[in-house]
Design a protein around this motif. Sequence first.
Motif, PDB file in Angstrom:
ATOM      1  N   THR A  86      13.877 -77.281 -63.673  1.00  0.00           N
ATOM      2  CA  THR A  86      13.410 -77.718 -64.989  1.00  0.00           C
ATOM      3  C   THR A  86      11.895 -77.857 -64.947  1.00  0.00           C
ATOM      4  O   THR A  86      11.356 -78.436 -64.010  1.00  0.00           O
ATOM      5  N   PHE A  87      11.226 -77.273 -65.949  1.00  0.00           N
ATOM      6  CA  PHE A  87       9.760 -77.367 -66.019  1.00  0.00           C
ATOM      7  C   PHE A  87       9.388 -78.404 -67.075  1.00  0.00           C
ATOM      8  O   PHE A  87       9.616 -78.185 -68.265  1.00  0.00           O
ATOM      9  N   SER A  88       8.788 -79.499 -66.639  1.00  0.00           N
ATOM     10  CA  SER A  88       8.472 -80.590 -67.575  1.00  0.00           C
ATOM     11  C   SER A  88       6.984 -80.688 -67.872  1.00  0.00           C
ATOM     12  O   SER A  88       6.576 -81.465 -68.722  1.00  0.00           O
ATOM     13  N   ARG A  89       6.170 -79.868 -67.167  1.00  0.00           N
ATOM     14  CA  ARG A  89       4.722 -80.057 -67.316  1.00  0.00           C
ATOM     15  C   ARG A  89       4.048 -78.993 -68.177  1.00  0.00           C
ATOM     16  O   ARG A  89       2.829 -79.013 -68.329  1.00  0.00           O
ATOM     17  N   ILE A  90       4.826 -78.060 -68.723  1.00  0.00           N
ATOM     18  CA  ILE A  90       4.195 -77.003 -69.526  1.00  0.00           C
ATOM     19  C   ILE A  90       3.688 -77.587 -70.843  1.00  0.00           C
ATOM     20  O   ILE A  90       2.549 -77.382 -71.238  1.00  0.00           O
ATOM     21  N   HIS A  91       4.567 -78.334 -71.532  1.00  0.00           N
ATOM     22  CA  HIS A  91       4.201 -78.924 -72.826  1.00  0.00           C
ATOM     23  C   HIS A  91       4.512 -80.419 -72.831  1.00  0.00           C
ATOM     24  O   HIS A  91       5.315 -80.900 -72.034  1.00  0.00           O
ATOM     25  N   THR A  92       3.889 -81.121 -73.782  1.00  0.00           N
ATOM     26  CA  THR A  92       4.123 -82.562 -73.888  1.00  0.00           C
ATOM     27  C   THR A  92       5.095 -82.913 -75.012  1.00  0.00           C
ATOM     28  O   THR A  92       5.577 -84.031 -75.088  1.00  0.00           O
ATOM     29  N   LYS A  93       5.358 -81.942 -75.896  1.00  0.00           N
ATOM     30  CA  LYS A  93       6.277 -82.205 -77.012  1.00  0.00           C
ATOM     31  C   LYS A  93       7.295 -81.082 -77.126  1.00  0.00           C
ATOM     32  O   LYS A  93       7.349 -80.195 -76.284  1.00  0.00           O
ATOM     33  N   SER A  94       8.069 -81.122 -78.219  1.00  0.00           N
ATOM     34  CA  SER A  94       9.109 -80.139 -78.507  1.00  0.00           C
ATOM     35  C   SER A  94       8.612 -78.702 -78.329  1.00  0.00           C
ATOM     36  O   SER A  94       7.539 -78.351 -78.806  1.00  0.00           O
ATOM     37  N   ILE A  95       9.412 -77.868 -77.634  1.00  0.00           N
ATOM     38  CA  ILE A  95       9.049 -76.457 -77.414  1.00  0.00           C
ATOM     39  C   ILE A  95       9.872 -75.604 -78.375  1.00  0.00           C
ATOM     40  O   ILE A  95      11.097 -75.594 -78.317  1.00  0.00           O
ATOM     41  N   THR A  96       9.183 -74.912 -79.284  1.00  0.00           N
ATOM     42  CA  THR A  96       9.868 -74.226 -80.378  1.00  0.00           C
ATOM     43  C   THR A  96      10.237 -72.781 -80.063  1.00  0.00           C
ATOM     44  O   THR A  96      11.129 -72.228 -80.674  1.00  0.00           O
ATOM     45  N   CYS A  97       9.540 -72.176 -79.103  1.00  0.00           N
ATOM     46  CA  CYS A  97       9.831 -70.774 -78.806  1.00  0.00           C
ATOM     47  C   CYS A  97       9.427 -70.452 -77.377  1.00  0.00           C
ATOM     48  O   CYS A  97       8.504 -71.082 -76.836  1.00  0.00           O
ATOM     49  N   LEU A  98      10.114 -69.484 -76.769  1.00  0.00           N
ATOM     50  CA  LEU A  98       9.669 -68.989 -75.465  1.00  0.00           C
ATOM     51  C   LEU A  98      10.140 -67.567 -75.258  1.00  0.00           C
ATOM     52  O   LEU A  98      11.036 -67.085 -75.949  1.00  0.00           O
ATOM     53  N   ASP A  99       9.502 -66.889 -74.303  1.00  0.00           N
ATOM     54  CA  ASP A  99       9.905 -65.539 -73.929  1.00  0.00           C
ATOM     55  C   ASP A  99       9.497 -65.314 -72.478  1.00  0.00           C
ATOM     56  O   ASP A  99       8.616 -66.014 -71.954  1.00  0.00           O
ATOM     57  N   ILE A 100      10.151 -64.356 -71.837  1.00  0.00           N
ATOM     58  CA  ILE A 100       9.851 -64.000 -70.447  1.00  0.00           C
ATOM     59  C   ILE A 100       9.419 -62.536 -70.425  1.00  0.00           C
ATOM     60  O   ILE A 100      10.003 -61.699 -71.117  1.00  0.00           O
ATOM     61  N   SER A 101       8.404 -62.221 -69.636  1.00  0.00           N
ATOM     62  CA  SER A 101       7.888 -60.852 -69.592  1.00  0.00           C
ATOM     63  C   SER A 101       8.903 -59.906 -68.969  1.00  0.00           C
ATOM     64  O   SER A 101       9.795 -60.326 -68.231  1.00  0.00           O
ATOM     65  N   SER A 102       8.744 -58.592 -69.245  1.00  0.00           N
ATOM     66  CA  SER A 102       9.719 -57.590 -68.799  1.00  0.00           C
ATOM     67  C   SER A 102       9.841 -57.535 -67.279  1.00  0.00           C
ATOM     68  O   SER A 102      10.888 -57.186 -66.747  1.00  0.00           O
ATOM     69  N   GLY A 103       8.784 -57.900 -66.566  1.00  0.00           N
ATOM     70  CA  GLY A 103       8.858 -57.908 -65.106  1.00  0.00           C
ATOM     71  C   GLY A 103       9.391 -59.213 -64.545  1.00  0.00           C
ATOM     72  O   GLY A 103       9.599 -59.351 -63.339  1.00  0.00           O
ATOM     73  N   GLY A 104       9.587 -60.208 -65.420  1.00  0.00           N
ATOM     74  CA  GLY A 104      10.122 -61.496 -64.989  1.00  0.00           C
ATOM     75  C   GLY A 104       9.104 -62.448 -64.406  1.00  0.00           C
ATOM     76  O   GLY A 104       9.436 -63.547 -63.989  1.00  0.00           O
ATOM     77  N   GLY A 105       7.839 -62.035 -64.368  1.00  0.00           N
ATOM     78  CA  GLY A 105       6.819 -62.860 -63.706  1.00  0.00           C
ATOM     79  C   GLY A 105       6.236 -63.967 -64.556  1.00  0.00           C
ATOM     80  O   GLY A 105       5.864 -65.018 -64.034  1.00  0.00           O
ATOM     81  N   LEU A 106       6.151 -63.730 -65.875  1.00  0.00           N
ATOM     82  CA  LEU A 106       5.461 -64.690 -66.741  1.00  0.00           C
ATOM     83  C   LEU A 106       6.357 -65.190 -67.863  1.00  0.00           C
ATOM     84  O   LEU A 106       7.250 -64.495 -68.330  1.00  0.00           O
TER      85      LEU A 106
END
Length: 392
Positions: A86-106
């Motif tokens: 679980t990643f808790s340090r990316i954002h401080t509030k509600s996360i509305t959208c996400l995506d992963i790059s085609s290579g899986g790295g980002l």
Amino acid sequence: MAAPLRIQSDWAQALRKDEGQAWLSCHPPGKPSLYGSLTCQGIGLDGTPEVTASEGFIVNEINKKSIHISCPKESASSKFLAPYTTFSRIHTKSITCLDISSGGGLGVSSSTDGTMKIWQASNGELRRVLEGHVFDVNCCRFFPSGLVVLSGGMDAQLKIWSAEDASCVVTFKGHKGGILDTAIVDRGRNVVSGSRDGTARLWDCGRSACLGVLADCGSSINGVAVGAADNSINLGTPEQMPSEREVGTEAKMLLLAREDKKLQCLGLQSRQPVFLFIGSDAFNCCTFLSGFLLLAGTQDGNIYQLDVRSPGAPVQVIHRSGAPVLSLLSFRDGFIASQGDGSCFIVQQDLDYVTELTGADCDPVYKVATWEKQIYTCCRDGLVRRYQLSDL
């Protein structure tokens, strides 16, 4: 669909200690719910708990991150998968959208904390902050190359960013309301946006120009999807010659999930109607499963599966709870859905059970992204969860 089973959101931690307990329940439609519990009777040498279920429930199989439970009386069966990390340090509030790059790295994600960030998918470590939208960013996704990001904001702007140096390379203006969803056509010379202003637009990335309004439906467009059409589907012919700047729009369908309870399908190049389906409530999201099958989710918890060749009546309607369906994603030979009550589940054709991705405790799961055997979710609780399907 069989009766949904539910489990305590932190069951994996709760059952890690001797005599630890976790609740579970079964919810057959139109009948009283059944409630039960799981109890840890000790931990095996490999760290896997020995777990027994109360009357009416059976533990079929368990390992550190997953547990398969059945309720024979309702012939219900679910495999529950706990997050691998679980990643808790990316954002401080509600996360509305996400995506992963085609290579899986980002990974890329947007939040009500006002930020959009690029992070390392393996550990959640921050790589770049993408600054330039006014107000919140509603949607973000990688182009197929994995090096470029497309975002849409409440500021009615669509932006293209370099994932390498965080520079904004293109800004599209033209919408008069917040952008709620986007789709990328083919390799990404053209993109589609859907907005609160009731229009869907096609854009030319190379010239940062609008190639046309694809639909103007007078109702907020909450979700858009582009898919290759089966040869048997009549997409109509364009009224005028398409611009030579349109690349990859032929033989494609555009699907619009609308606030006015309508699901609209049209030829992407022809702009001609394919069908209009009226659902039970506002449509929030949609996706194609194949050249003729699609899914769309509503605010009142219905997931409609439709066949474009005979869209009059749904192939099936899946209803697991009355919570809004917030995201739908084609996955292997099935799909992943997430809802406003924190449930996120995988339905696969050849499996007689549903796989539930656990961890969110009644907080909406807004978006799901996959890369090979990994599934990422983002939630109102401000967490990105990563699940490892090999843990099944």
